[in-house]
Design a protein around this motif. Structure first.
Motif, PDB file in Angstrom:
ATOM      1  N   MET A 197       0.826  -1.211   0.000  1.00 44.45           N
ATOM      2  CA  MET A 197       0.000   0.000   0.000  1.00 44.45           C
ATOM      3  C   MET A 197       0.860   1.261   0.000  1.00 44.45           C
ATOM      4  O   MET A 197       0.484   2.288  -0.561  1.00 44.45           O
ATOM      5  CB  MET A 197      -0.925   0.006   1.219  1.00 44.45           C
ATOM      6  N   LYS A 198       2.043   1.180   0.620  1.00 45.32           N
ATOM      7  CA  LYS A 198       2.903   2.352   0.741  1.00 45.32           C
ATOM      8  C   LYS A 198       3.924   2.474  -0.392  1.00 45.32           C
ATOM      9  O   LYS A 198       4.361   3.577  -0.715  1.00 45.32           O
ATOM     10  CB  LYS A 198       3.644   2.310   2.086  1.00 45.32           C
ATOM     11  N   LEU A 199       4.303   1.338  -1.007  1.00 39.94           N
ATOM     12  CA  LEU A 199       5.406   1.363  -1.978  1.00 39.94           C
ATOM     13  C   LEU A 199       4.979   1.095  -3.425  1.00 39.94           C
ATOM     14  O   LEU A 199       5.666   1.519  -4.346  1.00 39.94           O
ATOM     15  CB  LEU A 199       6.478   0.339  -1.581  1.00 39.94           C
ATOM     16  N   GLU A 200       3.902   0.394  -3.605  1.00 34.58           N
ATOM     17  CA  GLU A 200       3.486   0.021  -4.962  1.00 34.58           C
ATOM     18  C   GLU A 200       2.495   1.053  -5.517  1.00 34.58           C
ATOM     19  O   GLU A 200       1.672   1.604  -4.781  1.00 34.58           O
ATOM     20  CB  GLU A 200       2.816  -1.352  -4.952  1.00 34.58           C
ATOM     21  N   ASN A 205      -1.810  -5.166  -7.815  1.00 40.39           N
ATOM     22  CA  ASN A 205      -1.021  -5.727  -8.914  1.00 40.39           C
ATOM     23  C   ASN A 205       0.429  -5.277  -8.749  1.00 40.39           C
ATOM     24  O   ASN A 205       0.942  -4.474  -9.525  1.00 40.39           O
ATOM     25  CB  ASN A 205      -1.588  -5.256 -10.256  1.00 40.39           C
ATOM     26  N   PRO A 206       1.106  -5.798  -7.713  1.00 41.68           N
ATOM     27  CA  PRO A 206       2.438  -5.292  -7.358  1.00 41.68           C
ATOM     28  C   PRO A 206       3.514  -5.624  -8.392  1.00 41.68           C
ATOM     29  O   PRO A 206       3.503  -6.704  -8.994  1.00 41.68           O
ATOM     30  CB  PRO A 206       2.728  -5.992  -6.031  1.00 41.68           C
ATOM     31  N   LYS A 207       4.428  -4.678  -8.589  1.00 38.92           N
ATOM     32  CA  LYS A 207       5.560  -4.892  -9.495  1.00 38.92           C
ATOM     33  C   LYS A 207       6.816  -5.309  -8.737  1.00 38.92           C
ATOM     34  O   LYS A 207       7.676  -5.979  -9.296  1.00 38.92           O
ATOM     35  CB  LYS A 207       5.871  -3.601 -10.266  1.00 38.92           C
ATOM     36  N   TYR A 208       6.930  -4.885  -7.492  1.00 41.05           N
ATOM     37  CA  TYR A 208       8.177  -5.068  -6.751  1.00 41.05           C
ATOM     38  C   TYR A 208       8.092  -6.200  -5.722  1.00 41.05           C
ATOM     39  O   TYR A 208       8.961  -7.073  -5.689  1.00 41.05           O
ATOM     40  CB  TYR A 208       8.566  -3.773  -6.036  1.00 41.05           C
ATOM     41  N   ILE A 209       7.072  -6.168  -4.877  1.00 41.63           N
ATOM     42  CA  ILE A 209       6.943  -7.187  -3.834  1.00 41.63           C
ATOM     43  C   ILE A 209       6.020  -8.280  -4.350  1.00 41.63           C
ATOM     44  O   ILE A 209       4.797  -8.166  -4.324  1.00 41.63           O
ATOM     45  CB  ILE A 209       6.385  -6.582  -2.530  1.00 41.63           C
ATOM     46  N   LYS A 210       6.634  -9.343  -4.854  1.00 39.13           N
ATOM     47  CA  LYS A 210       5.886 -10.411  -5.500  1.00 39.13           C
ATOM     48  C   LYS A 210       5.644 -11.580  -4.544  1.00 39.13           C
ATOM     49  O   LYS A 210       6.494 -11.908  -3.718  1.00 39.13           O
ATOM     50  CB  LYS A 210       6.665 -10.929  -6.716  1.00 39.13           C
ATOM     51  N   VAL A 212       5.323 -15.526  -4.237  1.00 38.36           N
ATOM     52  CA  VAL A 212       5.631 -16.797  -4.898  1.00 38.36           C
ATOM     53  C   VAL A 212       4.790 -17.841  -4.173  1.00 38.36           C
ATOM     54  O   VAL A 212       5.111 -18.253  -3.048  1.00 38.36           O
ATOM     55  CB  VAL A 212       7.137 -17.125  -4.813  1.00 38.36           C
ATOM     56  N   HIS A 213       3.686 -18.230  -4.785  1.00 37.31           N
ATOM     57  CA  HIS A 213       2.677 -19.048  -4.110  1.00 37.31           C
ATOM     58  C   HIS A 213       3.258 -20.361  -3.598  1.00 37.31           C
ATOM     59  O   HIS A 213       3.974 -21.066  -4.310  1.00 37.31           O
ATOM     60  CB  HIS A 213       1.501 -19.321  -5.052  1.00 37.31           C
ATOM     61  N   GLY A 214       2.946 -20.630  -2.342  1.00 39.46           N
ATOM     62  CA  GLY A 214       3.417 -21.851  -1.711  1.00 39.46           C
ATOM     63  C   GLY A 214       4.829 -21.738  -1.159  1.00 39.46           C
ATOM     64  O   GLY A 214       5.304 -22.682  -0.525  1.00 39.46           O
ATOM     65  N   ILE A 215       5.497 -20.608  -1.414  1.00 42.91           N
ATOM     66  CA  ILE A 215       6.881 -20.472  -0.936  1.00 42.91           C
ATOM     67  C   ILE A 215       7.045 -19.231  -0.058  1.00 42.91           C
ATOM     68  O   ILE A 215       7.361 -19.318   1.121  1.00 42.91           O
ATOM     69  CB  ILE A 215       7.882 -20.425  -2.131  1.00 42.91           C
ATOM     70  N   GLY A 216       6.840 -18.048  -0.647  1.00 38.35           N
ATOM     71  CA  GLY A 216       7.050 -16.847   0.147  1.00 38.35           C
ATOM     72  C   GLY A 216       6.963 -15.598  -0.703  1.00 38.35           C
ATOM     73  O   GLY A 216       6.070 -15.458  -1.544  1.00 38.35           O
ATOM     74  N   TYR A 217       7.924 -14.701  -0.530  1.00 35.99           N
ATOM     75  CA  TYR A 217       7.894 -13.396  -1.195  1.00 35.99           C
ATOM     76  C   TYR A 217       9.279 -13.034  -1.727  1.00 35.99           C
ATOM     77  O   TYR A 217      10.316 -13.533  -1.264  1.00 35.99           O
ATOM     78  CB  TYR A 217       7.432 -12.313  -0.203  1.00 35.99           C
ATOM     79  N   VAL A 218       9.273 -12.119  -2.719  1.00 32.18           N
ATOM     80  CA  VAL A 218      10.525 -11.703  -3.328  1.00 32.18           C
ATOM     81  C   VAL A 218      10.411 -10.239  -3.743  1.00 32.18           C
ATOM     82  O   VAL A 218       9.346  -9.777  -4.178  1.00 32.18           O
ATOM     83  CB  VAL A 218      10.871 -12.581  -4.558  1.00 32.18           C
ATOM     84  N   TRP A 219      11.501  -9.501  -3.568  1.00 35.76           N
ATOM     85  CA  TRP A 219      11.609  -8.125  -4.082  1.00 35.76           C
ATOM     86  C   TRP A 219      12.233  -8.218  -5.477  1.00 35.76           C
ATOM     87  O   TRP A 219      13.383  -8.654  -5.620  1.00 35.76           O
ATOM     88  CB  TRP A 219      12.458  -7.253  -3.172  1.00 35.76           C
ATOM     89  N   LYS A 220      11.470  -7.842  -6.492  1.00 40.39           N
ATOM     90  CA  LYS A 220      11.938  -7.940  -7.871  1.00 40.39           C
ATOM     91  C   LYS A 220      12.556  -6.638  -8.332  1.00 40.39           C
ATOM     92  O   LYS A 220      11.958  -5.566  -8.199  1.00 40.39           O
ATOM     93  CB  LYS A 220      10.775  -8.320  -8.799  1.00 40.39           C
ATOM     94  N   GLU A 221      13.753  -6.708  -8.863  1.00 39.70           N
ATOM     95  CA  GLU A 221      14.400  -5.549  -9.478  1.00 39.70           C
ATOM     96  C   GLU A 221      13.856  -5.419 -10.890  1.00 39.70           C
ATOM     97  O   GLU A 221      13.977  -6.346 -11.703  1.00 39.70           O
ATOM     98  CB  GLU A 221      15.922  -5.764  -9.520  1.00 39.70           C
ATOM     99  N   VAL A 222      13.204  -4.307 -11.215  1.00 36.03           N
ATOM    100  CA  VAL A 222      12.599  -4.147 -12.554  1.00 36.03           C
ATOM    101  C   VAL A 222      13.199  -2.929 -13.247  1.00 36.03           C
ATOM    102  O   VAL A 222      13.862  -2.101 -12.637  1.00 36.03           O
ATOM    103  CB  VAL A 222      11.070  -4.000 -12.444  1.00 36.03           C
TER     104      VAL A 222
END
Length: 222
Positions: A197-200, A205-210, A212-222
């Motif tokens: 809510m604060k960064l995207e 429909n987030p671009k950065y904080i994705k 990964v279903h069943g695993i966790g989360y990732v910060w994507k460099e775009v």
């Protein structure tokens, strides 16, 4: 502008310190109890802490042990006991400085200034955001993004491991409780949602904080 937390149960001294540091341009918060101080640290980003050793609901050493397990904030301890044992214990706990009462206000201010100046300030940049690790601040360009301490800790972990998926368990252990005793199983997803809510631009429909279903989360460099 530096933010100080003053933890002191002597009402007159607490009020005097708060007034004096505010007059010097600091943003200050003052509390009398260790429990209130922990809540403040969890909810706000502080650059430094002035801490009385003896508090009504505990002692400063236990407080430092509790916060240093989760937060990297410089601490200057004040004590009425001129004890070498206490000073050694303070230094062993990683307390940045130690002064006995009564003390010189000018010397206290100089020591706080030195502590804040010497605090390491590592900058992490990604996707237009800058994390000032030393001051626990997040910026987008020149604009500061207001994050809680937990939110900052979470975004720091993600950005330090950008493009690497972090499991929910690793995030929980790193930020909340290394023993696995969590307040709420949904605490990670709740704080991820707040960060989005604060960064995207579009939190749904987030671009950065994705995710990964069943695993966790990732910060994507775009």
């Amino acid at each position: 502008m530096n933010r100080l937390l003053i933890v002191e149960d002597d009402a007159d001294l607490k009020e005097g310190l708060e007034f004096s540091f505010r007059a010097d341009g600091y943003i200050t918060t003052a509390v009398s109890l260790a429990s209130d101080a922990i809540l403040q640290v969890e909810q706000n980003n502080f650059d430094g802490i002035i801490l009385d050793c003896n508090l009504p609901d505990g002692n400063g050493f236990d407080f430092v042990s509790a916060i240093h397990a989760r937060f990297d904030i410089p601490v200057l301890m004040l004590t009425a006991r001129d004890s070498e044992v206490d000073e050694v214990k303070a230094l062993e706990l990683g307390i940045d400085d130690y002064m006995t009462k009564p003390f010189s206000l000018a010397v206290l201010k100089a020591r706080i200034k030195r502590i804040l100046k010497n605090k390491n300030s590592v900058i992490i940049n990604s996707n237009g955001y800058s994390l000032d690790m030393g001051r626990c601040r997040v910026f987008k360009g020149d604009e500061e993004i207001d994050l809680s301490s937990i939110e900052f800790k979470l975004i720091s972990l993600l950005m330090e491991n950008k493009d690497h998926v972090l499991s929910k368990e690793r995030i929980l252990e790193h930020i909340w409780d290394s023993k696995g005793e969590y307040v709420d199983d949904n605490i990670v997803s709740v704080n991820i949602r707040r960060l989005r809510m604060k960064l995207e631009e579009d939190a749904s429909n987030p671009k950065y904080i994705k995710t990964v279903h069943g695993i966790g989360y990732v910060w994507k460099e775009v």
